[in-house]
Motif scaffolding. Structure first.
Motif, PDB file in Angstrom:
ATOM      1  N   ILE A 205     -14.926 -92.513 -65.965  1.00 33.78           N
ATOM      2  CA  ILE A 205     -14.064 -91.575 -65.466  1.00 33.78           C
ATOM      3  C   ILE A 205     -13.511 -90.715 -66.691  1.00 33.78           C
ATOM      4  N   ASP A 206     -13.814 -89.510 -66.534  1.00 31.75           N
ATOM      5  CA  ASP A 206     -13.389 -88.772 -67.717  1.00 31.75           C
ATOM      6  C   ASP A 206     -12.368 -87.781 -67.148  1.00 31.75           C
ATOM      7  N   TYR A 207     -10.858 -87.986 -67.506  1.00 37.20           N
ATOM      8  CA  TYR A 207      -9.928 -87.296 -67.145  1.00 37.20           C
ATOM      9  C   TYR A 207      -9.281 -86.627 -68.218  1.00 37.20           C
ATOM     10  N   GLY A 208     -10.078 -86.184 -69.163  1.00 35.85           N
ATOM     11  CA  GLY A 208      -9.594 -85.501 -70.320  1.00 35.85           C
ATOM     12  C   GLY A 208      -8.969 -86.163 -71.477  1.00 35.85           C
ATOM     13  N   MET A 209      -8.846 -87.489 -71.372  1.00 34.43           N
ATOM     14  CA  MET A 209      -7.851 -88.196 -72.553  1.00 34.43           C
ATOM     15  C   MET A 209      -8.878 -89.125 -73.308  1.00 34.43           C
ATOM     16  N   GLY A 210      -9.290 -88.393 -74.664  1.00 37.80           N
ATOM     17  CA  GLY A 210      -9.827 -89.030 -75.346  1.00 37.80           C
ATOM     18  C   GLY A 210     -11.421 -88.903 -75.350  1.00 37.80           C
ATOM     19  N   ASN A 211     -12.121 -89.509 -76.637  1.00 34.83           N
ATOM     20  CA  ASN A 211     -13.633 -89.345 -76.626  1.00 34.83           C
ATOM     21  C   ASN A 211     -14.163 -90.174 -75.981  1.00 34.83           C
ATOM     22  N   LEU A 212     -14.809 -90.083 -75.014  1.00 38.03           N
ATOM     23  CA  LEU A 212     -15.420 -91.176 -74.089  1.00 38.03           C
ATOM     24  C   LEU A 212     -16.989 -91.567 -74.693  1.00 38.03           C
ATOM     25  N   ARG A 213     -17.253 -90.720 -75.697  1.00 41.23           N
ATOM     26  CA  ARG A 213     -19.045 -90.740 -75.962  1.00 41.23           C
ATOM     27  C   ARG A 213     -19.127 -92.319 -76.459  1.00 41.23           C
ATOM     28  N   SER A 214     -18.214 -92.952 -77.326  1.00 38.75           N
ATOM     29  CA  SER A 214     -18.433 -94.342 -77.713  1.00 38.75           C
ATOM     30  C   SER A 214     -18.475 -95.412 -76.727  1.00 38.75           C
ATOM     31  N   VAL A 215     -17.878 -95.086 -75.330  1.00 37.54           N
ATOM     32  CA  VAL A 215     -17.785 -95.963 -74.324  1.00 37.54           C
ATOM     33  C   VAL A 215     -19.273 -95.637 -73.632  1.00 37.54           C
ATOM     34  N   ALA A 216     -19.568 -94.472 -73.486  1.00 34.11           N
ATOM     35  CA  ALA A 216     -20.751 -94.157 -72.673  1.00 34.11           C
ATOM     36  C   ALA A 216     -21.896 -94.832 -73.411  1.00 34.11           C
ATOM     37  N   LYS A 217     -22.086 -94.677 -74.961  1.00 36.48           N
ATOM     38  CA  LYS A 217     -23.232 -95.077 -75.828  1.00 36.48           C
ATOM     39  C   LYS A 217     -23.355 -96.514 -75.680  1.00 36.48           C
ATOM     40  N   ALA A 218     -21.984 -97.294 -75.511  1.00 35.42           N
ATOM     41  CA  ALA A 218     -22.288 -98.619 -75.464  1.00 35.42           C
ATOM     42  C   ALA A 218     -22.638 -99.162 -74.102  1.00 35.42           C
TER      43      ALA A 218
ATOM     44  N   GLN B 282      -7.021-104.655 -72.635  1.00 37.70           N
ATOM     45  CA  GLN B 282      -6.146-103.891 -73.556  1.00 37.70           C
ATOM     46  C   GLN B 282      -6.937-103.471 -74.682  1.00 37.70           C
ATOM     47  N   PHE B 283      -8.004-104.180 -75.153  1.00 39.77           N
ATOM     48  CA  PHE B 283      -8.782-103.952 -76.322  1.00 39.77           C
ATOM     49  C   PHE B 283      -9.902-103.163 -75.813  1.00 39.77           C
ATOM     50  N   HIS B 284     -10.692-102.842 -77.170  1.00 41.52           N
ATOM     51  CA  HIS B 284     -11.714-101.700 -76.982  1.00 41.52           C
ATOM     52  C   HIS B 284     -13.058-102.701 -77.069  1.00 41.52           C
ATOM     53  N   PRO B 285     -13.778-102.735 -75.961  1.00 37.32           N
ATOM     54  CA  PRO B 285     -15.072-103.648 -75.961  1.00 37.32           C
ATOM     55  C   PRO B 285     -16.088-102.688 -76.682  1.00 37.32           C
ATOM     56  N   GLU B 286     -15.975-101.463 -76.531  1.00 36.71           N
ATOM     57  CA  GLU B 286     -16.945-100.611 -77.010  1.00 36.71           C
ATOM     58  C   GLU B 286     -16.916-100.319 -78.393  1.00 36.71           C
ATOM     59  N   LYS B 287     -15.666-100.851 -79.152  1.00 34.67           N
ATOM     60  CA  LYS B 287     -15.629-100.792 -80.654  1.00 34.67           C
ATOM     61  C   LYS B 287     -15.512-102.411 -81.176  1.00 34.67           C
ATOM     62  N   SER B 288     -15.987-103.127 -80.265  1.00 31.71           N
ATOM     63  CA  SER B 288     -15.629-104.622 -80.672  1.00 31.71           C
ATOM     64  C   SER B 288     -17.039-105.592 -80.992  1.00 31.71           C
ATOM     65  N   ALA B 289     -18.204-104.887 -81.317  1.00 26.79           N
ATOM     66  CA  ALA B 289     -19.296-105.400 -81.962  1.00 26.79           C
ATOM     67  C   ALA B 289     -20.009-105.886 -80.906  1.00 26.79           C
ATOM     68  N   GLN B 290     -20.554-107.100 -81.313  1.00 21.22           N
ATOM     69  CA  GLN B 290     -21.559-107.937 -80.322  1.00 21.22           C
ATOM     70  C   GLN B 290     -20.556-108.468 -79.046  1.00 21.22           C
ATOM     71  N   ALA B 291     -19.462-108.975 -79.367  1.00 17.22           N
ATOM     72  CA  ALA B 291     -18.600-109.603 -78.299  1.00 17.22           C
ATOM     73  C   ALA B 291     -18.341-108.532 -77.383  1.00 17.22           C
ATOM     74  N   GLY B 292     -18.200-107.286 -77.718  1.00 23.07           N
ATOM     75  CA  GLY B 292     -17.552-106.430 -76.844  1.00 23.07           C
ATOM     76  C   GLY B 292     -18.798-105.751 -76.064  1.00 23.07           C
TER      77      GLY B 292
END
Length: 212
Positions: free
Chosen positions: A7-20, A190-200
């Protein structure tokens, strides 16, 4: 083939989430979307975000996404990330705004009185960087992830559920706080799995395979 709506509601760069998500779900359809109809048609939904809670709630409503988010949270595998977790609660101290009310409880700020490390040193707010996540019990999204694994955080506020039973993990930063919640088809962190390496990536992969 699974369809995943991010979901993109205009807040933040979602590229890293989508790529992950694309990385752990090859061959599946991944849509970054602000279209409520696409969210409604998806098999599973990711609800990320960053920024201030009042801005996020305003932008969500300006795009007419509130009903689609609430319907998805009620009916299909649903993953909230960062602000996407906080928005699921009833109220936030950040801007004194109501949330979506999917979970009962508050979003509260780290208190200065709590911001001391084990060595007595003052801890900084926002909580930024890697920290341990201690699981509250077995869950499909924790499969293959050791208890106490480290994930990446960036936040000044955290959720305080009214019902302790929904807490799926805790993290220590000055005080113990709820860093993941789970109920039925919803899992939110609360954390960012898309920025959390293999565990994410493992958590995201588990979400793609999850059949609540």
């Amino acid at each position: 083939m699974t369809t995943v709506a991010i979901i993109d509601y205009g807040m933040g760069n979602l590229r890293s989430v989508a790529k992950a998500v694309e990385h752990v779900a090859p061959g599946h359809r991944i849509h970054v979307t602000c279209d409520p109809a696409v969210v409604a048609a998806a098999d599973r939904v990711v609800f990320p975000g960053q920024g201030a809670m009042p801005d996020c709630m305003r932008e969500l409503d300006l795009r007419g996404l509130r009903p689609a988010v609430l319907a998805a949270a009620a009916t299909k595998p649903f993953l909230g990330i960062c602000i996407g977790q906080q928005m699921l609660f009833e109220h936030s101290e950040e801007g004194d705004v109501p949330g979506l009310g999917v979970f009962e409880g508050e979003v509260v700020r780290f208190r200065d009185a709590d911001m001391l490390g084990a060595d007595g040193a003052r801890l900084k707010v926002p909580h930024m960087g890697w920290n341990e996540v201690w699981q509250g019990g077995e869950h499909a999204l924790w499969e293959g992830i050791p208890d106490g694994e480290r994930f990446y955080f960036v936040h000044s506020y955290y959720v305080s559920p009214s019902d302790p039973a929904v807490s799926a993990a805790e993290t220590l930063y000055g005080r113990r706080f709820t860093s993941a919640v789970a109920r039925a088809n919803i899992f939110a962190v609360q954390f960012h799995p898309e920025k959390s390496a293999q565990a994410g990536l493992r958590l995201l992969s588990n979400f793609i395979r999850w059949a609540p």
